[in-house]
Design an enzyme around this catalytic site. Structure first.
Site, PDB file in Angstrom:
ATOM      1  N   ASN A  37      -3.488 -12.649  -6.635  1.00 45.49           N
ATOM      2  CA  ASN A  37      -4.111 -13.851  -7.826  1.00 45.49           C
ATOM      3  C   ASN A  37      -4.288 -15.171  -7.010  1.00 45.49           C
ATOM      4  O   ASN A  37      -4.853 -15.179  -6.042  1.00 45.49           O
ATOM      5  CB  ASN A  37      -3.458 -13.913  -9.213  1.00 45.49           C
ATOM      6  CG  ASN A  37      -1.909 -14.191  -9.113  1.00 45.49           C
ATOM      7  OD1 ASN A  37      -1.178 -13.378  -9.010  1.00 45.49           O
ATOM      8  ND2 ASN A  37      -1.539 -15.313  -9.630  1.00 45.49           N
ATOM      9  N   ASP A  38      -4.169 -16.486  -7.766  1.00 45.05           N
ATOM     10  CA  ASP A  38      -4.465 -17.468  -7.121  1.00 45.05           C
ATOM     11  C   ASP A  38      -4.883 -17.841  -5.851  1.00 45.05           C
ATOM     12  O   ASP A  38      -3.726 -17.649  -4.881  1.00 45.05           O
ATOM     13  CB  ASP A  38      -3.797 -18.523  -7.893  1.00 45.05           C
ATOM     14  CG  ASP A  38      -3.357 -18.347  -9.334  1.00 45.05           C
ATOM     15  OD1 ASP A  38      -3.763 -17.567  -9.867  1.00 45.05           O
ATOM     16  OD2 ASP A  38      -2.359 -19.159  -9.562  1.00 45.05           O
ATOM     17  N   GLN A  54      -1.538 -15.942  -4.086  1.00 45.92           N
ATOM     18  CA  GLN A  54      -0.653 -15.078  -4.795  1.00 45.92           C
ATOM     19  C   GLN A  54      -0.498 -13.516  -4.404  1.00 45.92           C
ATOM     20  O   GLN A  54      -1.545 -13.120  -4.751  1.00 45.92           O
ATOM     21  CB  GLN A  54      -0.691 -15.544  -6.403  1.00 45.92           C
ATOM     22  CG  GLN A  54      -0.212 -16.820  -6.634  1.00 45.92           C
ATOM     23  CD  GLN A  54       1.113 -17.250  -6.629  1.00 45.92           C
ATOM     24  OE1 GLN A  54       2.131 -16.905  -7.605  1.00 45.92           O
ATOM     25  NE2 GLN A  54       1.683 -17.919  -5.493  1.00 45.92           N
ATOM     26  N   SER A  98       2.076 -20.600  -7.152  1.00 49.35           N
ATOM     27  CA  SER A  98       1.008 -21.163  -6.704  1.00 49.35           C
ATOM     28  C   SER A  98       1.353 -22.742  -6.256  1.00 49.35           C
ATOM     29  O   SER A  98       2.098 -23.269  -6.828  1.00 49.35           O
ATOM     30  CB  SER A  98      -0.124 -21.400  -7.656  1.00 49.35           C
ATOM     31  OG  SER A  98      -0.708 -20.162  -7.970  1.00 49.35           O
ATOM     32  N   GLU A 216      -3.095 -24.776 -15.943  1.00 49.25           N
ATOM     33  CA  GLU A 216      -2.512 -24.440 -14.897  1.00 49.25           C
ATOM     34  C   GLU A 216      -3.255 -24.982 -13.542  1.00 49.25           C
ATOM     35  O   GLU A 216      -4.527 -25.188 -13.641  1.00 49.25           O
ATOM     36  CB  GLU A 216      -2.351 -22.780 -14.818  1.00 49.25           C
ATOM     37  CG  GLU A 216      -1.753 -22.212 -15.816  1.00 49.25           C
ATOM     38  CD  GLU A 216      -1.436 -20.703 -15.780  1.00 49.25           C
ATOM     39  OE1 GLU A 216      -0.115 -20.035 -15.751  1.00 49.25           O
ATOM     40  OE2 GLU A 216      -2.453 -19.904 -15.618  1.00 49.25           O
ATOM     41  N   TRP A 299      -6.938 -12.852 -16.267  1.00 50.85           N
ATOM     42  CA  TRP A 299      -5.777 -12.333 -16.753  1.00 50.85           C
ATOM     43  C   TRP A 299      -5.834 -11.599 -18.012  1.00 50.85           C
ATOM     44  O   TRP A 299      -6.841 -11.595 -18.765  1.00 50.85           O
ATOM     45  CB  TRP A 299      -4.600 -13.725 -17.157  1.00 50.85           C
ATOM     46  CG  TRP A 299      -4.022 -14.331 -15.986  1.00 50.85           C
ATOM     47  CD1 TRP A 299      -4.430 -15.790 -15.627  1.00 50.85           C
ATOM     48  CD2 TRP A 299      -3.131 -13.731 -14.918  1.00 50.85           C
ATOM     49  NE1 TRP A 299      -3.569 -15.858 -14.402  1.00 50.85           N
ATOM     50  CE2 TRP A 299      -2.972 -14.727 -14.179  1.00 50.85           C
ATOM     51  CE3 TRP A 299      -2.538 -12.605 -14.839  1.00 50.85           C
ATOM     52  CZ2 TRP A 299      -1.903 -14.623 -13.074  1.00 50.85           C
ATOM     53  CZ3 TRP A 299      -1.618 -12.232 -13.871  1.00 50.85           C
ATOM     54  CH2 TRP A 299      -1.420 -13.541 -12.860  1.00 50.85           C
TER      55      TRP A 299
END
Ligand code: FRU
Length: 493
Positions: A37-38, A54, A98, A216, A299
Site C-alpha cells: 500500500n502507501d 508499505q 507509513s 492519514e 481500501w
C-alpha cells in the site's frame, strides 16, 4: 533482531518467480510479490529516486508491515532493492507503518510509525532509521523519538501516524496525522534541530466533521508561492461528484504562518477524481520540481489479483509533476514518460454518431492516448474495447454538464467495495477549466488508466480485463471535430 528482515528477503527471493504476471504493470512501481500500500520515503538520493512502500511479502493481503524498497533513475524503470525495514523491535513489533525520508549530511534518513497492538491496545509512535549506502538501515537507539509525552493532552497515541519529514531554513519539521476527540482529522507539526530530539510545535490544521473521521498520510510543501497540505481522509462526505470513494485525497492550499504554525486555507479540493488513488507522497526531483506518487488502489475493496491467486496486490500511480495555479493543485505526467512514447496512429477530422472513429488491433498494453477536442461536443471514448465491441473501459464527456465520467462498470473482474451502491465509475466536473478545449492524455499500463485533463485534473482507475481488449472507438453525440486523436506505444523494455 535482523532475522525478521532476512527472513523476508529470503522469502522474496525464493518465491517471487511464482507470481503470476498476467496483470502486472510494466512502468509503474510495484512490489516483487505480496501486498503493497502507501508509498513511503519517496526521495532523490545520490542520483537515484528511492521509493519505499508499505509491504507484506507473505500474502496478497495486508499484514505486519515491512518497508519494501525500489529505486529508479527515470521514475519509469524501477529496480527492486532488499526490504528496508521490518517489524523487529518492541516499539514497531506489529508493523513499520507509513513515513517519509530526508537526506541529511549525506545520510538517507527514514522517519516512520512504529505500530504496536498489545491485546487490542494500540500505540503508534514515530521512529527514525539511518543509512549511508541507501540500502541497509539502522534504527535509532533513541526510538521512538516522538511518543506519549510529546502529545499529552493534544492527541491520542492510538491514532498518531505517517510522519512526513522535511527541512526548512536549516531546521527539520515533521507533519504527523492524528485525530480530534470527536473524530475529525488533525495534523500536528513537530520540529527538531537534529532529527532525534523533537518538540511539538502546533496543530497545523483540523478538519470539519464533513471532512472525514481521520486524516492519514499528510505531506506539506511550498509550491508556486503557496503552501500545500496533502491529506488522505477516511470517510470524507461526498460533495456533488467529489469525494465518492470511501477514502479520499485532498489538497489544502493557502498560507502558512510559521510563528503560530497554522495553515490558513484559501482553497481545497479532491486530488484525483478516479476510483483508485490514495496516500500520495511527494519529493523534489533532480531539477527541483515537485513530484507526487500515490497508491493506485483503494481500501476496503477486493483486488482481483488476490482473488485469482496471483500472489500480488497493489501498485503505485505514475509519478506526477505538480504545480499550483489559481489556488488549485495541478498534475501532469512526470516528463520522463514522454521519452518512451512512440506515436503509432494519429488522426484528425470529423466524426458523427454513424461514423465513429475506430482503431483496431492496437498492439501491447502500454499506451499513451491523446485527445484534443472542443468542450462543446459530447462524446464517448471506449478503450480498451473488446473485439466483439461489447465490454470496455469508457470515458464519456457530457458537454451540457461539462462532466467527464470514467467507468469500469461490467468490464473485467468485478470489484466491490464498502461504498453503497457499488462504485465502479466516477464523474468529474471540468466546468472550471479555463480553456475552450479539452486536452486529454490517457496513460495505460496493463491494468490501469490514468486520465490527465488539461495538465491539471486527473482520474485514476485499475481494471482487470477477462479477455484481451485491444480496440479503441470514439463516438460523438452529434457532428464533432476532433483536433487530434493519437495513440502512442510506451516502450519501456
Ligand atoms: C494509509 C495507512 C496509514 C498507515 C498504513 C498502514 O493507507 O492506513 O495511515 O500508516 O496505511 O499500512
Amino acid at each position: 533482531m535482523g532475522k525478521i528482515i532476512d527472513k523476508a528477503n529470503q522469502y522474496i527471493q525464493e518465491h517471487k518467480s511464482e507470481v503470476d504476471s498476467r496483470y502486472r504493470e510494466k512502468f509503474h512501481a510495484m512490489g516483487p510479490i505480496g501486498w503493497i500500500n502507501d508509498p513511503n520515503g519517496f526521495v532523490y538520493y545520490k542520483g537515484d529516486y528511492h521509493l519505499f512502500y508499505q509491504f507484506y511479502p507473505y500474502g496478497s493481503v495486508w499484514g505486519p508491515m515491512h518497508w519494501g524498497h525500489s529505486k529508479s533513475k527515470d521514475l519509469i524503470h524501477w529496480e527492486d532493492l532488499p526490504v528496508a525495514l521490518a517489524p523487529d523491535e518492541p516499539y514497531d513489533k506489529d508493523g513499520c507503518f507509513s513515513g517519509s525520508a530526508v537526506v541529511a549530511d549525506d545520510q538517507l534518513v527514514l522517519m516512520y510509525t512504529g505500530f504496536v497492538n498489545q491485546d487490542g491496545k494500540i500505540k503508534q509512535t514515530q521512529c527514525m532509521a539511518y543509512s549511508t549506502d541507501g540500502i541497509t538501515f539502522e534504527k535509532s537507539p533513541l526510538n521512538p523519538v516522538i511518543a506519549d509525552s510529546h502529545i499529552k493532552g493534544i492527541a491520542d497515541i492510538a491514532d498518531f501516524r505517517d510522519p512526513k519529514i522535511f527541512v526548512k531554513d536549516g531546521r527539520y519539521y515533521a507533519v504527523v496525522a492524528a485525530k480530534t476527540r470527536d473524530s475529525r482529522g488533525q495534523i500536528l507539526l513537530f520540529q527538531s534541530d537534529n532529527t532525534q530530539d523533537w518538540t511539538f510545535k502546533s496543530v497545523l490544521l483540523e478538519g470539519t466533521a464533513e471532512q472525514g473521521i481521520m486524516w492519514e498520510c499528510p505531506d506539506l510543501f511550498q509550491l508556486d508561492g503557496k503552501w500545500v497540505l496533502l491529506v488522505s481522509p477516511i470517510e470524507m462526505k461526498a460533495q456533488g461528484h467529489a469525494y465518492k470513494n470511501l477514502n479520499s485525497t485532498v489538497a489544502f492550499i493557502g498560507e502558512l504562518d510559521w510563528e503560530s504554525g497554522k495553515l490558513s486555507v484559501e482553497n481545497y479540493h479532491e486530488i484525483d477524481g478516479g476510483l483508485d488513488f490514495y496516500a500520495p507522497q511527494t519529493c523534489l526531483d533532480a531539477a527541483g520540481s515537485r513530484i507526487m506518487i500515490a497508491w493506485m488502489q483503494m481500501w476496503q475493496r477486493n483486488i482481483p489479483t488476490h482473488d485469482l491467486g496471483h500472489r500480488w496486490a497493489g501498485m503505485m500511480s505514475l509519478p506526477r509533476k505538480l504545480s499550483v495555479k489559481n489556488l488549485r493543485l495541478c498534475q501532469e505526467p512526470a516528463p520522463q514518460l514522454y521519452d518512451y512514447c512512440e506515436t503509432v496512429k494519429e488522426w484528425q477530422g470529423q466524426i458523427t454518431p454513424d461514423h465513429p472513429l475506430e482503431f483496431n488491433a492496437i498492439t501491447g498494453s502500454q499506451q499513451f492516448i491523446e485527445l484534443n477536442i472542443s468542450k462543446s461536443y459530447s462524446w464517448e471514448l471506449r478503450y480498451p474495447l473488446q473485439a466483439d465491441g461489447r465490454a470496455s473501459i469508457s470515458l464519456t464527456y457530457n458537454a451540457d454538464e461539462q462532466l467527464l465520467s470514467l467507468s469500469r462498470d461490467s468490464f473485467g473482474y468485478a470489484i466491490k467495495g464498502l461504498e453503497n451502491p457499488v462504485l465502479n465509475s466516477r464523474s468529474l466536473d471540468v466546468s472550471d477549466l479555463a480553456d475552450a478545449d479539452l486536452e486529454i492524455e490517457i496513460v495505460r499500463d496493463t491494468s490501469s488508466v490514468e486520465v490527465f485533463i488539461n495538465h491539471e485534473k486527473t482520474m485514476s482507475m485499475t481494471f482487470y480485463e477477462k479477455t484481451d481488449a485491444n480496440r479503441l472507438s470514439l463516438r460523438s453525440q452529434g457532428k464533432a471535430r476532433v483536433q487530434k486523436l493519437s495513440v502512442s506505444t510506451i516502450r519501456v523494455n
